[in-house]
Design a protein around this motif. Structure first.
Motif, mmCIF file in Angstrom:
data_model
loop_
_atom_site.group_PDB
_atom_site.id
_atom_site.type_symbol
_atom_site.label_atom_id
_atom_site.label_comp_id
_atom_site.label_asym_id
_atom_site.label_seq_id
_atom_site.Cartn_x
_atom_site.Cartn_y
_atom_site.Cartn_z
ATOM 1 N N ARG A 302 0.802 -1.230 0.000
ATOM 2 C CA ARG A 302 0.000 0.000 0.000
ATOM 3 C C ARG A 302 0.828 1.270 0.000
ATOM 4 N N ASP A 303 2.136 1.170 0.291
ATOM 5 C CA ASP A 303 2.979 2.367 0.229
ATOM 6 C C ASP A 303 3.305 2.768 -1.205
ATOM 7 N N GLY A 304 2.989 1.895 -2.191
ATOM 8 C CA GLY A 304 3.255 2.198 -3.589
ATOM 9 C C GLY A 304 4.712 2.112 -3.981
ATOM 10 N N LYS A 305 5.587 1.664 -3.101
ATOM 11 C CA LYS A 305 7.019 1.603 -3.368
ATOM 12 C C LYS A 305 7.589 0.196 -3.211
ATOM 13 N N THR A 306 7.066 -0.530 -2.257
ATOM 14 C CA THR A 306 7.589 -1.860 -1.971
ATOM 15 C C THR A 306 6.875 -2.884 -2.830
ATOM 16 N N ARG A 307 7.656 -3.615 -3.622
ATOM 17 C CA ARG A 307 7.085 -4.593 -4.545
ATOM 18 C C ARG A 307 6.637 -5.846 -3.806
ATOM 19 N N ILE A 308 5.470 -6.315 -4.185
ATOM 20 C CA ILE A 308 5.034 -7.646 -3.777
ATOM 21 C C ILE A 308 5.515 -8.660 -4.807
ATOM 22 N N GLY A 309 5.315 -8.353 -6.063
ATOM 23 C CA GLY A 309 5.722 -9.226 -7.151
ATOM 24 C C GLY A 309 5.158 -8.702 -8.456
ATOM 25 N N SER A 310 5.420 -9.429 -9.488
ATOM 26 C CA SER A 310 4.935 -9.033 -10.807
ATOM 27 C C SER A 310 4.330 -10.230 -11.503
ATOM 28 N N GLY A 551 1.524 -3.842 -18.434
ATOM 29 C CA GLY A 551 2.466 -2.933 -17.800
ATOM 30 C C GLY A 551 1.827 -2.055 -16.737
ATOM 31 N N TYR A 552 0.866 -2.588 -16.008
ATOM 32 C CA TYR A 552 0.181 -1.807 -14.981
ATOM 33 C C TYR A 552 1.033 -1.679 -13.714
ATOM 34 N N LYS A 553 0.881 -0.571 -13.068
ATOM 35 C CA LYS A 553 1.401 -0.415 -11.716
ATOM 36 C C LYS A 553 0.191 -0.510 -10.786
ATOM 37 N N ILE A 554 0.184 -1.544 -9.970
ATOM 38 C CA ILE A 554 -0.978 -1.826 -9.132
ATOM 39 C C ILE A 554 -0.575 -1.641 -7.678
ATOM 40 N N VAL A 555 -1.218 -0.711 -7.035
ATOM 41 C CA VAL A 555 -0.968 -0.462 -5.615
ATOM 42 C C VAL A 555 -2.055 -1.182 -4.831
ATOM 43 N N LYS A 753 -21.824 2.818 8.666
ATOM 44 C CA LYS A 753 -21.467 2.823 7.243
ATOM 45 C C LYS A 753 -20.673 1.556 6.883
ATOM 46 N N HIS A 754 -20.822 1.175 5.634
ATOM 47 C CA HIS A 754 -20.077 0.013 5.167
ATOM 48 C C HIS A 754 -19.450 0.318 3.815
ATOM 49 N N VAL A 755 -18.206 -0.107 3.667
ATOM 50 C CA VAL A 755 -17.500 -0.072 2.380
ATOM 51 C C VAL A 755 -17.081 -1.511 2.079
ATOM 52 N N ASP A 756 -17.460 -2.001 0.904
ATOM 53 C CA ASP A 756 -17.096 -3.376 0.551
ATOM 54 C C ASP A 756 -15.589 -3.559 0.626
ATOM 55 N N TYR A 757 -15.198 -4.707 1.125
ATOM 56 C CA TYR A 757 -13.761 -4.963 1.227
ATOM 57 C C TYR A 757 -13.151 -5.027 -0.178
ATOM 58 N N HIS A 758 -11.915 -4.597 -0.307
ATOM 59 C CA HIS A 758 -11.193 -4.648 -1.574
ATOM 60 C C HIS A 758 -9.706 -4.689 -1.296
ATOM 61 N N VAL A 759 -8.938 -5.130 -2.283
ATOM 62 C CA VAL A 759 -7.495 -5.318 -2.113
ATOM 63 C C VAL A 759 -6.687 -4.452 -3.073
ATOM 64 N N VAL A 760 -7.336 -3.673 -3.928
ATOM 65 C CA VAL A 760 -6.643 -2.803 -4.880
ATOM 66 C C VAL A 760 -6.935 -1.357 -4.525
ATOM 67 N N GLN A 761 -5.851 -0.612 -4.331
ATOM 68 C CA GLN A 761 -5.984 0.792 -3.952
ATOM 69 C C GLN A 761 -5.929 1.713 -5.162
ATOM 70 N N GLU A 762 -5.076 1.361 -6.136
ATOM 71 C CA GLU A 762 -4.929 2.207 -7.308
ATOM 72 C C GLU A 762 -4.300 1.393 -8.438
ATOM 73 N N VAL A 763 -4.708 1.704 -9.676
ATOM 74 C CA VAL A 763 -4.134 1.068 -10.858
ATOM 75 C C VAL A 763 -3.683 2.171 -11.804
ATOM 76 N N LEU A 764 -2.423 2.089 -12.205
ATOM 77 C CA LEU A 764 -1.851 3.065 -13.130
ATOM 78 C C LEU A 764 -1.339 2.328 -14.355
ATOM 79 N N GLN A 765 -1.536 2.944 -15.527
ATOM 80 C CA GLN A 765 -1.014 2.371 -16.772
ATOM 81 C C GLN A 765 -0.416 3.482 -17.620
ATOM 82 N N PRO A 766 0.911 3.439 -17.824
ATOM 83 C CA PRO A 766 1.524 4.456 -18.697
ATOM 84 C C PRO A 766 1.099 4.234 -20.145
ATOM 85 N N THR A 767 0.740 5.291 -20.821
ATOM 86 C CA THR A 767 0.380 5.247 -22.236
ATOM 87 C C THR A 767 1.029 6.444 -22.919
ATOM 88 N N PRO A 768 1.101 6.414 -24.255
ATOM 89 C CA PRO A 768 1.650 7.592 -24.948
ATOM 90 C C PRO A 768 0.891 8.867 -24.645
#
Length: 1002
Positions: A302-310, A551-555, A753-768
Motif C-alpha cells: 500500500r505504500d506504492g514503493k515496496t514490490r510484492i511481485g509481478s 504494464g500496470y502499476k498496481i498499488v 457505514k459500510h465499504v465493501d472490502y477490496h485489495v486494490v488501492q490504485e491502478v496506473l497504466q503508462p500510455t503515450p
C-alpha cells in the motif's frame, strides 16, 4: 589402324544404274557380334585409287547393333568389274543407304567427300584432296522410284557392290565396313571387330538423312576424288563433331564448358531474379507483435514503493535517451559489431545462417541486431526454422534499415530482447540483476547484461548452480569487443575490468549481482496477495491476460508489516495444535474497506487455498450482531426484555424438534446487552421473529437478511440459508468467510457505514497519451443509523469486558466483538474491532483419510488433504473464546502498536423498549447488570463467582452457554431435544487436491 587416301573414291560398282535410278530397300539381317576372319575381296571391282569409306559408327543397343551387315546370302555370283582408277566421267555417284555398312567402333574415321551419297549434286563438285576436280557431268533427274533391275539383279548393285557370288559380296561388305579398300589385304585378310551392343554409336557424315541422288562428279585430278553435290538434310542422329577425336572413359560424361557456363549463368540469373521479385513483394511490417511490447504488471504494497511481485512479461519500455551510450555499445560489441554501419544484414552471417537453417541447425546466432529486432518486434515473421522465413526476415531487415534510423532500431531491440531471470528489455534486466535503473548501470554491468543475450536461459541455469564460467567468458568477450570497436572511448576497459585478450583474468572485477529473489514470484505469502489482486481486477473488467502484458502499476491495500504480524500470530498459536487444524485471518480498515492484512497459508506454491477468502463456514454466534443491528435500527432499544429460557413463540418455523434452546439455565427475562455478551440463542431467535411479525414477513427474516447483505455477506448464500433453515438463520447457520465478517463488522466500527472490502488501492497504466488511472473502489453506504451502531458497540464491548471473550480478548484499548462456535466445536470464530481496524479469525479442523481408513496426518499446519485421501471435518476441541480469540488478541496488539488510542462513540441510548417477555420484578438498574468485579448476576443461579461457568466455554460470566454455535449446549445435543436438520457445518467444501495457481511465474 588407319588407311591413307591413296585409294580413290569408291565407284558404285553399278554402271548400269543411270542417273535418277531409284533405290530399293534391302533386307537386313542380324549378325552376331564376334570376330570373324575377313576373306580377301576381289580387287577387280571398286576403285583402288578411291579413299576408303569412313568406318561404320559404333552400333547402338538393340537391333541396329546386331544388323551391321547386309544379308547377301543366296545372291548369284557377280564378277568383279574392271575399270580404270578413279570415277568414270558421267558415272553416277554411289547412293547412300541408311542401313549400309557400319564402321568399326573406336577406329579413326576417314574423311568422306563432303556431300557424298547424300543429296543432289551441284553443277561442279569440289576438287579432291590431292587434285582439282574434273568437270562435272550433267545431273540426272532423280525419280521417286527407279525401274526394276535387269534379270539377275540380286539387289547388290543397289548398295554399290559388284555382282558375284554371295561369299565375295559378303566379304566385300565386311571389308568396306572396316573402312578398308576393296582389294583387302594381300593375304589372310583382316579380322572383323564387331562392336558390342552396349556401346555408343557415333554416326558419320554418311549416316545422315536421306539425300537426293548425287550428280556426276568431275574427273578426279591427280590423286583427288571427284566432287559431289551438297548433302541433303541431316538426320536426327547426326553428330557434327565426328572429325574431333573421341573422348573415352569418364571424360565423355563431362559436358562442354560452354554449356556449363551458360547453364550456371541462367540459374544464377533466375535465382537473383526470384530474390528481386520476393524482395519487392515483401512489405515493411506495420503490426507490432503483442508480446514485443508486453510489460509485466507490478503489484506493490500500500505504500506504492515496496514490490510484492509481478505477473506477466518482465519488461519496462524506456526511451533510447535513458540508455547510456556505453550500454548500447556493449550490446553492439556482443551481438553485431558492424551495426552502426551495415545495411541491416551481415553477408558472412547470412551465409552461415542460411546454411544452419537449411540443415535444421538454426541457433539464432547469425542474425544482426536489425534481424533480431524484426523477428521479435513485428508480427508475422515467426520463429520457425525455414529458409522462406529466414529470407523474409532478411528482406524485412533491409527495408527497416532504410525506413528507421539506427537509434530507433536499437531502442526497439533493447526493449524487446530477453535477458534472463524473467526480464525482457534492458530496464527490467537492470532491475533483476543489479536492482537499479538502466541509466545507472556501469560499463561492466552493461557488458555483463549484453553478454547474457546469447543464451540467457542456459546462463540462468548455470548461475543457479554457482557456475559463472560461461557468463564470465562472455563478459571478457564483450569488454574486449568494446575496446576493439572503439579504442578511443573504451581502450582502457580491459585493464579496468581485468580482461586480457578477451579473457577475464581478474575475477574480482566481475560485476556483483543481486541475489535472485524472484525464483518464484508466487512463493510464500506473495502468491496469496497476487491471486486476490488479479481476482479483483478481473471483477473490475481487467482480465488476468491483460494484466500480464499491460504494464500496470498496481498499488494494493496490503501492509507488509501487518501481513507478517498476521502470519506470526497464527503460527504462534497453532504450533502446539494438531496439524489438521486450519486458520484464516483477515484485517480490514472499517473506514474504507481496505484489506490491510490476512493470513491464508504459509506458501502459496504448496497450498494455494486462501483461507480467509476461500473458506466459507457457518458463522455460528458471530452472526448474531446482524440481528442486534436490525433490532436497534428498527427503533427498539437495548433495554428491551427478551426470553432467556425458551423462544417466543416457543415453536418457530424451521426449528428442530424440541425447539431452539440454551445449554444452561438462563433467566426467563434478560435484556439485550446480556443476551449479546453471553450469546443467548433463545433471545436472538425471538428478536428475529418479532421483527418479522412487526413487518408482516414471518419466516422471511427480511430485516436481518437485508442488513447482512448490505454489510457485504454473500447475498445468494444468505437467501439460500433462509429458505433452508428459516429462524436458525438468526443464530448463524449461513455460510460466511473471514474477510466478509471482518468487513461486515465495519458497520459497528464506522458509525453504521459500510465499504465493501477490496485489495486494490490504485491502478496506473503508462500510455503515450499519459497515465491512465483506475480509482479505488470504496463507495460507502449507510447500513444502519449512527445511533444504532453506537448502541450495538456498547453491547458488543461487553463480550470482551465481561462476556465470552473476557479471558483472552482484552487488548488494552477500546474494542468490541463476538465469539462463535459451531456444532460439536467443528468451527470456531472471533471477530473484533477497534475504530481503526476490524479483524476476523476463523478456524476448523480437517481430517484426511485414505481409502483403507488410515488417517493421514499432515506434516505442516494448514495444508490441504493430498490426492487419494478423503476430507472430513471433526471437532476442534476448543471454542471461539479460546485459540481464535488469542490469535485475534496477538494480532491486534501488534497491528495497533504505536497507533493512537481511539474511542468509540458514546452510547446513544435511543429507541423504544420492546418487551417480548414481561420484565422481572424488581427491575435491576443498568449499572448492576455487568458487575465490574467479575461477580455473578443476581438472578443467575448457575454462575460461578470466579467468572468461570462450568457449563460454558471459559468465557467469563456464562460463556456461550445456550449458543449452539458458540460452545453452549446444543438444543439437539442432549436426550431431551430432537436432532435438527444438518445445517452444513463445513460450509463450502474444500477440494481434496490442491488447487493450481490461477497464474504462472513470469
Amino acid at each position: 589402324m588407319s588407311y591413307s587416301s591413296s585409294h580413290g573414291s569408291e565407284p558404285s560398282g553399278r554402271p548400269e544404274e543411270g542417273p535418277g535410278s531409284a533405290r530399293r530397300p534391302g533386307r537386313r539381317r542380324r549378325t552376331p557380334s564376334h570376330e570373324e576372319p575377313i576373306q580377301p575381296a576381289p580387287t577387280s571391282w571398286g576403285d583402288p585409287a578411291a579413299a576408303p569409306p569412313p568406318g561404320p559408327p559404333p552400333a547402338r543397343p538393340g537391333r541396329r547393333a546386331e544388323a551391321a551387315y547386309e544379308d547377301t546370302q543366296g545372291l548369284p555370283p557377280v564378277p568383279p568389274a574392271a575399270g580404270p582408277p578413279g570415277r568414270q566421267p558421267g558415272a553416277p555417284a554411289t547412293p547412300y543407304r541408311p542401313d549400309g555398312p557400319v564402321r568399326e567402333y573406336g577406329r579413326p574415321r576417314q574423311d568422306a567427300p563432303t556431300g557424298a551419297f547424300s543429296g543432289p549434286a551441284g553443277p561442279n563438285g569440289p576438287a579432291g584432296p590431292n587434285g582439282p576436280a574434273g568437270p562435272a557431268a550433267p545431273n540426272g533427274p532423280a525419280g521417286p522410284t527407279g525401274p526394276a533391275g535387269p534379270p539377275g539383279d540380286d539387289g547388290t548393285r543397289r548398295i554399290g557392290l559388284p555382282p558375284g557370288p554371295p561369299s565375295a559380296r559378303t566379304q566385300a561388305i565386311r571389308t568396306q565396313s572396316m573402312g578398308m579398300p576393296p582389294s583387302g589385304p594381300p593375304t589372310g585378310g583382316y579380322p572383323t571387330q564387331s562392336m558390342g551392343a552396349g556401346g555408343r554409336r557415333r554416326r558419320s557424315q554418311l549416316d545422315r538423312g536421306p539425300g537426293g541422288p548425287g550428280g556426276a562428279g568431275g574427273p578426279g585430278g591427280p590423286g583427288g576424288p571427284g566432287g559431289s553435290g551438297p548433302g541433303g538434310p541431316h538426320g536426327p542422329d547426326d553428330d557434327f563433331d565426328d572429325d574431333a577425336p573421341r573422348r573415352g572413359g569418364w571424360r565423355r560424361f563431362v559436358p562442354n564448358w560452354k554449356v556449363v557456363v551458360v547453364g550456371v549463368t541462367v540459374v544464377i540469373a533466375g535465382f537473383f531474379g526470384m530474390i528481386a521479385v520476393a524482395y519487392s513483394n515483401t512489405p515493411v511490417p506495420s503490426v507490432t507483435n503483442a508480446n514485443a511490447l508486453a510489460q509485466a504488471s507490478v503489484i506493490y504494497y500500500r505504500d506504492g514503493k515496496t514490490r510484492i511481485g509481478s505477473v506477466g512479461t518482465e519488461r519496462v519500455i524506456v526511451d533510447i535517451s535513458k540508455i547510456p551510450r556505453h550500454v548500447q555499445d556493449a550490446v553492439i560489441a556482443a551481438e553485431n559489431r558492424s551495426f552502426r554501419d551495415d545495411s541491416g544484414i551481415s553477408f558472412t552471417g547470412l551465409v552461415r545462417s542460411v546454411w544452419m537453417t537449411a540443415t535444421g541447425q538454426q541457433l539464432q546466432g547469425a542474425s544482426t541486431i536489425t534481424q533480431q529486432m524484426a523477428r521479435n518486434y513485428y508480427d508475422g515473421l515467426g520463429k520457425d526454422i525455414s529458409l522462406q522465413r529466414k529470407l523474409k526476415e532478411i528482406f524485412v531487415a533491409i527495408k527497416l534499415n532504410k525506413t528507421l534510423d539506427k537509434n530507433q532500431i536499437l531502442a526497439q531491440y533493447l526493449n524487446t530482447i530477453y535477458f534472463g531471470r524473467g526480464a525482457n528489455g534492458i530496464e527490467a534486466a537492470a532491475q533483476a540483476y543489479f536492482g537499479k535503473h538502466v541509466q545507472n548501470l556501469t560499463e561492466g554491468e552493461g557488458a555483463y547484461l549484453a553478454g547474457r543475450i546469447q543464451n540467457p536461459a542456459r546462463f540462468d541455469e548455470l548461475e543457479a548452480k554457482g557456475d559463472f564460467a560461461a557468463t564470465q567468458e562472455r563478459f571478457g568477450y564483450v569488454i574486449q569487443g568494446m575496446a576493439d570497436v572503439n579504442p578511443t572511448d573504451y581502450g582502457a576497459l580491459p585493464a579496468k575490468y581485468g580482461v586480457q585478450g578477451g579473457v577475464l583474468v581478474d575475477k574480482t572485477k566481475f560485476p556483483k549481482l543481486k541475489p535472485d529473489d524472484q525464483k518464484n514470484v508466487m512463493s510464500g505469502l506473495r502468491g496469496y496477495m497476487v491471486t486476490q489482486v488479479l481476482e479483483e481486477l478481473k471483477q473490475r473488467g481487467i482480465p488476468p491476460n491483460e494484466v500480464r502484458r499491460g504494464g500496470y502499476k498496481i498499488v494494493s491495500t496490503f501492509d507488509r508489516t501487518l501481513m507478517k504480524a498476521a502470519q506470526k500470530a497464527v503460527r504462534d498459536n497453532m504450533n502446539p495444535l494438531s496439524k489438521e487444524i486450519h486458520a484464516g485471518l483477515a484485517a480490514v480498515d472499517p473506514r474504507n474497506g481496505r484489506v490491510l492484512a490476512f493470513y491464508g497459508g504459509d506458501n502459496f506454491v504448496t497450498d494455494s487455498w486462501n483461507e480467509p477468502f476461500d473458506s466459507k463456514k457457518q458463522a455460528a454466534s458471530a452472526f448474531k450482531p446482524y440481528v442486534l443491528a436490525a433490532w436497534l435500527d428498527a427503533g427498539y432499544s437495548l433495554n428491551s426484555w427478551l426470553p432467556g429460557n425458551k423462544t417466543v413463540p416457543e415453536k418457530l418455523p424451521g426449528q428442530a424438534a424440541g425447539g431452539i434452546r440454551n445449554g444452561h439455565s438462563v433467566p426467563e427475562a434478560i435484556q439485550v446487552i446480556y443476551a449479546t455478551a453471553h450469546s443467548i440463542n433463545t433471545a436472538f431467535a425471538s428478536m428475529a421473529y418479532m421483527l418479522d411479525e412487526k413487518d408482516g414477513t414471518i419466516g422471511q427474516l427480511s430485516r436481518v437478511k437485508q442488513i447482512a447483505e448490505e454489510a457485504g455477506l454473500g447475498k445468494d448464500r444468505l437467501e439460500a440459508d433462509v429458505k433452508d433453515h428459516q429462524y436458525q438463520f438468526a443464530i448463524g447457520s449461513a455460510l460466511v468467510s473471514p474477510v466478509e465478517q471482518a468487513a461486515g463488522y465495519s458497520i459497528f466500527a464506522n458509525g453504521g457505514k459500510h465499504v465493501d472490502y477490496h485489495v486494490v488501492q490504485e491502478v496506473l497504466q503508462p500510455t503515450p497519451q499519459g497515465i491512465v488511472r483506475w480509482p479505488e473502489r470504496k463507495t460507502s453506504r449507510q447500513v444502519i443509523s449512527p445511533d444504532a451502531a453506537a448502541d450495538a458497540v456498547t453491547a458488543m464491548e461487553q463480550v470482551i469486558k465481561g462476556g465470552t471473550a473476557s479471558a483472552n480478548g482484552n487488548i488494552g484499548r477500546p474494542a468490541a466483538g463476538k465469539t462463535g462456535t459451531n456444532n460439536d466445536e467443528k468451527e470456531a470464530w472471533f471477530i473484533g474491532y477497534t475504530p481503526q481496524l476490524s479483524t476476523a479469525v476463523g478456524m476448523y479442523r480437517e481430517r484426511c483419510t485414505t481409502k483403507s481408513g488410515k488417517v493421514y496426518t499432515p506434516k505442516k499446519i494448514d495444508v490441504n488433504c493430498p490426492d487419494g485421501t478423503t476430507r472430513s471435518e471433526i471437532s476442534l476441541g476448543f471454542e471461539g473464546a479460546d485459540q481464535p480469540t488469542r490469535i485475534w488478541h496477538d494480532f491486534m496488539v501488534a497491528a495497533l502498536s504505536g497507533k493512537p488510542v481511539e474511542q468509540f462513540p458514546a452510547k446513544a441510548g435511543v429507541g423504544t423498549p420492546l418487551d417480548i417477555v414481561p420484565s422481572p420484578t424488581p427491575t435491576p438498574e443498568p449499572s448492576d447488570i455487568f458487575p465490574t468485579d467479575g461477580g455473578c448476576l443476581p438472578w443467575d443461579a448457575n454462575c460461578n463467582p470466579n467468572g468461570n461457568d462450568p457449563n460454558g466455554d471459559n468465557g467469563g460470566n456464562g460463556g456461550d452457554n445456550g449458543d449452539p454455535f458458540n460452545g453452549g449446549d446444543l438444543p439437539w445435543a442432549n436426550g431431551n431435544n430432537a436432532v435438527a436438520p444438518n445445517p452444513q457445518p463445513s460450509g463450502e467444501r474444500r477440494t481434496a487436491r490442491r488447487r493450481r495457481s490461477p497464474i504462472r511465474p513470469a
